[in-house]
Design a protein around this motif. Structure first.
Motif, PDB file in Angstrom:
ATOM      1  N   MET A 175       0.854  -1.192   0.000  1.00  0.00           N
ATOM      2  CA  MET A 175       0.000   0.000   0.000  1.00  0.00           C
ATOM      3  C   MET A 175       0.889   1.241   0.000  1.00  0.00           C
ATOM      4  O   MET A 175       1.770   1.393   0.829  1.00  0.00           O
ATOM      5  CB  MET A 175      -0.910   0.002   1.235  1.00  0.00           C
ATOM      6  CG  MET A 175      -1.877   1.180   1.273  1.00  0.00           C
ATOM      7  SD  MET A 175      -3.004   1.112   2.701  1.00  0.00           S
ATOM      8  CE  MET A 175      -4.042  -0.269   2.215  1.00  0.00           C
ATOM      9  N   GLY A 176       0.655   2.144  -0.981  1.00  0.00           N
ATOM     10  CA  GLY A 176       1.471   3.329  -1.113  1.00  0.00           C
ATOM     11  C   GLY A 176       1.249   4.316   0.016  1.00  0.00           C
ATOM     12  O   GLY A 176       0.230   4.291   0.704  1.00  0.00           O
ATOM     13  N   SER A 177       2.243   5.225   0.163  1.00  0.00           N
ATOM     14  CA  SER A 177       2.143   6.197   1.247  1.00  0.00           C
ATOM     15  C   SER A 177       0.961   7.123   1.051  1.00  0.00           C
ATOM     16  O   SER A 177       0.351   7.576   2.022  1.00  0.00           O
ATOM     17  CB  SER A 177       3.436   7.002   1.329  1.00  0.00           C
ATOM     18  OG  SER A 177       3.679   7.684   0.099  1.00  0.00           O
ATOM     19  N   HIS A 178       0.617   7.429  -0.232  1.00  0.00           N
ATOM     20  CA  HIS A 178      -0.515   8.316  -0.480  1.00  0.00           C
ATOM     21  C   HIS A 178      -1.825   7.666  -0.046  1.00  0.00           C
ATOM     22  O   HIS A 178      -2.761   8.346   0.362  1.00  0.00           O
ATOM     23  CB  HIS A 178      -0.566   8.705  -1.959  1.00  0.00           C
ATOM     24  CG  HIS A 178      -0.837   7.564  -2.891  1.00  0.00           C
ATOM     25  ND1 HIS A 178       0.121   6.603  -3.161  1.00  0.00           N
ATOM     26  CD2 HIS A 178      -1.951   7.219  -3.594  1.00  0.00           C
ATOM     27  CE1 HIS A 178      -0.386   5.721  -4.019  1.00  0.00           C
ATOM     28  NE2 HIS A 178      -1.631   6.063  -4.292  1.00  0.00           N
ATOM     29  N   LEU A 179      -1.886   6.332  -0.134  1.00  0.00           N
ATOM     30  CA  LEU A 179      -3.082   5.620   0.324  1.00  0.00           C
ATOM     31  C   LEU A 179      -3.116   5.555   1.849  1.00  0.00           C
ATOM     32  O   LEU A 179      -4.188   5.636   2.453  1.00  0.00           O
ATOM     33  CB  LEU A 179      -3.113   4.206  -0.267  1.00  0.00           C
ATOM     34  CG  LEU A 179      -3.300   4.117  -1.786  1.00  0.00           C
ATOM     35  CD1 LEU A 179      -3.257   2.662  -2.240  1.00  0.00           C
ATOM     36  CD2 LEU A 179      -4.621   4.764  -2.199  1.00  0.00           C
ATOM     37  N   LEU A 180      -1.962   5.408   2.472  1.00  0.00           N
ATOM     38  CA  LEU A 180      -1.906   5.398   3.938  1.00  0.00           C
ATOM     39  C   LEU A 180      -2.354   6.736   4.517  1.00  0.00           C
ATOM     40  O   LEU A 180      -2.980   6.792   5.579  1.00  0.00           O
ATOM     41  CB  LEU A 180      -0.482   5.080   4.406  1.00  0.00           C
ATOM     42  CG  LEU A 180      -0.023   3.628   4.281  1.00  0.00           C
ATOM     43  CD1 LEU A 180       1.440   3.502   4.671  1.00  0.00           C
ATOM     44  CD2 LEU A 180      -0.885   2.719   5.144  1.00  0.00           C
ATOM     45  N   ASP A 181      -2.058   7.823   3.817  1.00  0.00           N
ATOM     46  CA  ASP A 181      -2.445   9.144   4.305  1.00  0.00           C
ATOM     47  C   ASP A 181      -3.953   9.272   4.456  1.00  0.00           C
ATOM     48  O   ASP A 181      -4.445   9.880   5.412  1.00  0.00           O
ATOM     49  CB  ASP A 181      -1.932  10.237   3.354  1.00  0.00           C
ATOM     50  CG  ASP A 181      -0.428  10.411   3.448  1.00  0.00           C
ATOM     51  OD1 ASP A 181       0.146  10.003   4.475  1.00  0.00           O
ATOM     52  OD2 ASP A 181       0.169  10.948   2.492  1.00  0.00           O
ATOM     53  N   THR A 182      -4.705   8.733   3.522  1.00  0.00           N
ATOM     54  CA  THR A 182      -6.169   8.882   3.524  1.00  0.00           C
ATOM     55  C   THR A 182      -6.882   7.705   4.188  1.00  0.00           C
ATOM     56  O   THR A 182      -8.113   7.690   4.218  1.00  0.00           O
ATOM     57  CB  THR A 182      -6.691   9.035   2.085  1.00  0.00           C
ATOM     58  OG1 THR A 182      -6.272   7.904   1.301  1.00  0.00           O
ATOM     59  CG2 THR A 182      -6.167  10.318   1.451  1.00  0.00           C
ATOM     60  N   THR A 183      -6.122   6.748   4.695  1.00  0.00           N
ATOM     61  CA  THR A 183      -6.748   5.610   5.383  1.00  0.00           C
ATOM     62  C   THR A 183      -6.267   5.555   6.832  1.00  0.00           C
ATOM     63  O   THR A 183      -6.856   6.173   7.710  1.00  0.00           O
ATOM     64  CB  THR A 183      -6.445   4.298   4.640  1.00  0.00           C
ATOM     65  OG1 THR A 183      -5.025   4.150   4.463  1.00  0.00           O
ATOM     66  CG2 THR A 183      -7.143   4.263   3.285  1.00  0.00           C
ATOM     67  N   PHE A 184      -5.188   4.843   7.077  1.00  0.00           N
ATOM     68  CA  PHE A 184      -4.735   4.657   8.458  1.00  0.00           C
ATOM     69  C   PHE A 184      -4.141   5.939   9.050  1.00  0.00           C
ATOM     70  O   PHE A 184      -4.186   6.140  10.273  1.00  0.00           O
ATOM     71  CB  PHE A 184      -3.728   3.510   8.519  1.00  0.00           C
ATOM     72  CG  PHE A 184      -4.340   2.181   8.205  1.00  0.00           C
ATOM     73  CD1 PHE A 184      -5.104   1.513   9.150  1.00  0.00           C
ATOM     74  CD2 PHE A 184      -4.183   1.610   6.954  1.00  0.00           C
ATOM     75  CE1 PHE A 184      -5.692   0.293   8.857  1.00  0.00           C
ATOM     76  CE2 PHE A 184      -4.765   0.395   6.652  1.00  0.00           C
ATOM     77  CZ  PHE A 184      -5.527  -0.267   7.603  1.00  0.00           C
ATOM     78  N   GLY A 185      -3.600   6.806   8.198  1.00  0.00           N
ATOM     79  CA  GLY A 185      -3.119   8.087   8.699  1.00  0.00           C
ATOM     80  C   GLY A 185      -4.260   8.920   9.258  1.00  0.00           C
ATOM     81  O   GLY A 185      -4.129   9.571  10.303  1.00  0.00           O
ATOM     82  N   VAL A 186      -5.401   8.895   8.578  1.00  0.00           N
ATOM     83  CA  VAL A 186      -6.586   9.609   9.049  1.00  0.00           C
ATOM     84  C   VAL A 186      -7.087   8.988  10.352  1.00  0.00           C
ATOM     85  O   VAL A 186      -7.531   9.696  11.263  1.00  0.00           O
ATOM     86  CB  VAL A 186      -7.690   9.590   7.974  1.00  0.00           C
ATOM     87  CG1 VAL A 186      -8.962  10.229   8.502  1.00  0.00           C
ATOM     88  CG2 VAL A 186      -7.221  10.310   6.718  1.00  0.00           C
ATOM     89  N   CYS A 187      -7.036   7.672  10.454  1.00  0.00           N
ATOM     90  CA  CYS A 187      -7.430   6.985  11.700  1.00  0.00           C
ATOM     91  C   CYS A 187      -6.569   7.448  12.869  1.00  0.00           C
ATOM     92  O   CYS A 187      -7.076   7.664  13.983  1.00  0.00           O
ATOM     93  CB  CYS A 187      -7.294   5.473  11.540  1.00  0.00           C
ATOM     94  SG  CYS A 187      -8.596   4.709  10.575  1.00  0.00           S
ATOM     95  N   LEU A 188      -5.268   7.591  12.624  1.00  0.00           N
ATOM     96  CA  LEU A 188      -4.365   8.049  13.681  1.00  0.00           C
ATOM     97  C   LEU A 188      -4.748   9.453  14.154  1.00  0.00           C
ATOM     98  O   LEU A 188      -4.772   9.727  15.359  1.00  0.00           O
ATOM     99  CB  LEU A 188      -2.922   8.039  13.169  1.00  0.00           C
ATOM    100  CG  LEU A 188      -1.861   8.570  14.145  1.00  0.00           C
ATOM    101  CD1 LEU A 188      -1.829   7.737  15.418  1.00  0.00           C
ATOM    102  CD2 LEU A 188      -0.487   8.601  13.478  1.00  0.00           C
ATOM    103  N   ILE A 189      -5.068  10.324  13.215  1.00  0.00           N
ATOM    104  CA  ILE A 189      -5.500  11.671  13.581  1.00  0.00           C
ATOM    105  C   ILE A 189      -6.786  11.611  14.409  1.00  0.00           C
ATOM    106  O   ILE A 189      -6.945  12.337  15.401  1.00  0.00           O
ATOM    107  CB  ILE A 189      -5.711  12.532  12.319  1.00  0.00           C
ATOM    108  CG1 ILE A 189      -4.387  12.740  11.597  1.00  0.00           C
ATOM    109  CG2 ILE A 189      -6.343  13.873  12.677  1.00  0.00           C
ATOM    110  CD1 ILE A 189      -4.521  13.440  10.259  1.00  0.00           C
TER     111      ILE A 189
END
Length: 325
Positions: A1-15
């Motif tokens: 999974m690319g970093s751009h996809l992590l930003d809008t998935t699990f990165g958003v969850c972290l926020i």
């Protein structure tokens, strides 16, 4: 999974977890203030303790979810599509928190409307429909193993849960304001109190308004951006906002009851408010007698049934004078 996809998935969850943790901290401070400054009966204290416990459990669950994805399965992309058990359970805890908080407000509608079955029934239908949708979501998610399956098979249920959450909150807030405004009597001090209460629900009820905004934002994001986890960010915080809004209402009672020229004793209340406060109609002489004995315990017009702390000796004399007028 690319970093751009992590930003809008699990990165958003972290926020979402970080923001929810901040709201949880506010709830803990409010709970500390409640238990150290309010002298309510044990059922209401138990209710508050239960609500805060659910809030804490939910924070622990979403923290476990993010920890599992980012730490336990670090550098293991194949596990990012796997559903962690805590991600599923947190939906139930959020639903229970909403059920408790909204039922509390629905009971206020019942008391303030003098037992209006239609208004209270409509509120309860929305509340129970929301909780029923949460249970259906959990039941249908149990056989699923991948997050991709959740996005495709449970999208309609997710939209339903968020739509009902927003609708029930807006409906209850609107009904409470309507009932308060319809209780105006033409007496300046009574109507001033009504205006203060309406302003409290509309403006001071910051966490309730935030909940409405978060519920609507979650509904919009899951509809237009279902391939991302933006809606999860808002969903993580919704239970926290419920807990904070109820604690804010309970802790603000003394402020609204404050003694100045704009406040009044219970004898100035409309009859429906006296029923909400005392549980039965009160005559002017009866209220005056209680005030003279220093036993008159005033509460919010919305009918929060608690034992409030006793007034000081000087305030009791002031109430006695007001009750005897």
């Amino acid at each position: 999974m690319g970093s751009h996809l992590l930003d809008t998935t699990f990165g958003v969850c972290l926020i979402g977890v970080i923001i929810a943790a901040e709201f949880h901290g506010v709830a803990c401070v409010q709970a500390w203030y409640y238990f150290t400054h309010q002298t309510d009966r044990w059922p209401l204290k138990l209710y508050v303790a239960t609500l805060l416990s659910l809030d804490s459990v939910h924070q622990a669950l979403i923290t476990h979810t993010v920890y599992t994805y980012f730490v336990t399965n670090f550098d293991n992309p194949s596990q990012l599509n796997h559903i962690v058990w805590s991600l599923r359970v947190q939906v139930l805890i959020n639903g229970l928190t909403a059920l408790l908080a909204q039922s509390f407000l629905a009971f206020r509608v019942w008391r303030l409307s003098k037992g209006n079955k239609w208004l209270t029934g409509a509120a309860l239908v929305l509340i129970l429909a929301e909780f029923g949708s949460v249970l259906a979501y959990i039941a249908r998610s149990i056989p699923l193993k991948a997050l991709a399956e959740v996005e495709t098979r449970l999208k309609a249920l997710s939209i339903t849960v968020n739509a009902l959450a927003a609708s029930s909150d807006v409906f209850i807030a609107a009904i409470l304001c309507f009932l308060l405004l319809s209780s105006r009597t033409g007496f300046n001090r009574t109507d001033t109190m009504i205006r203060k209460l309406v302003l409290f629900f509309v403006n001071t009820g910051l966490f309730t308004r935030l909940f409405s905004l978060f519920a609507i934002a979650s509904l919009i994001s899951i509809t237009v951006a279902s391939t991302t986890f933006i809606y999860i960010l808002f969903f993580f915080c919704m239970g926290r906002l419920y807990c904070n809004s109820l604690l804010a209402i309970l802790n603000a009672r003394k402020m609204i009851r404050g003694r100045d020229d704009e406040m009044f004793t219970t004898k100035d209340m409309p009859l429906s408010w006296q029923r909400a406060v005392h549980g039965q109609p009160r005559t002017e002489s009866a209220v005056s007698a209680r005030a003279e004995n220093g036993k008159d315990r005033r509460e919010l017009a919305v009918g929060i049934d608690t034992d409030t702390d006793r007034e000081s000796a000087g305030d009791e004399d002031e109430d006695a004078k007001a009750g005897s007028r």
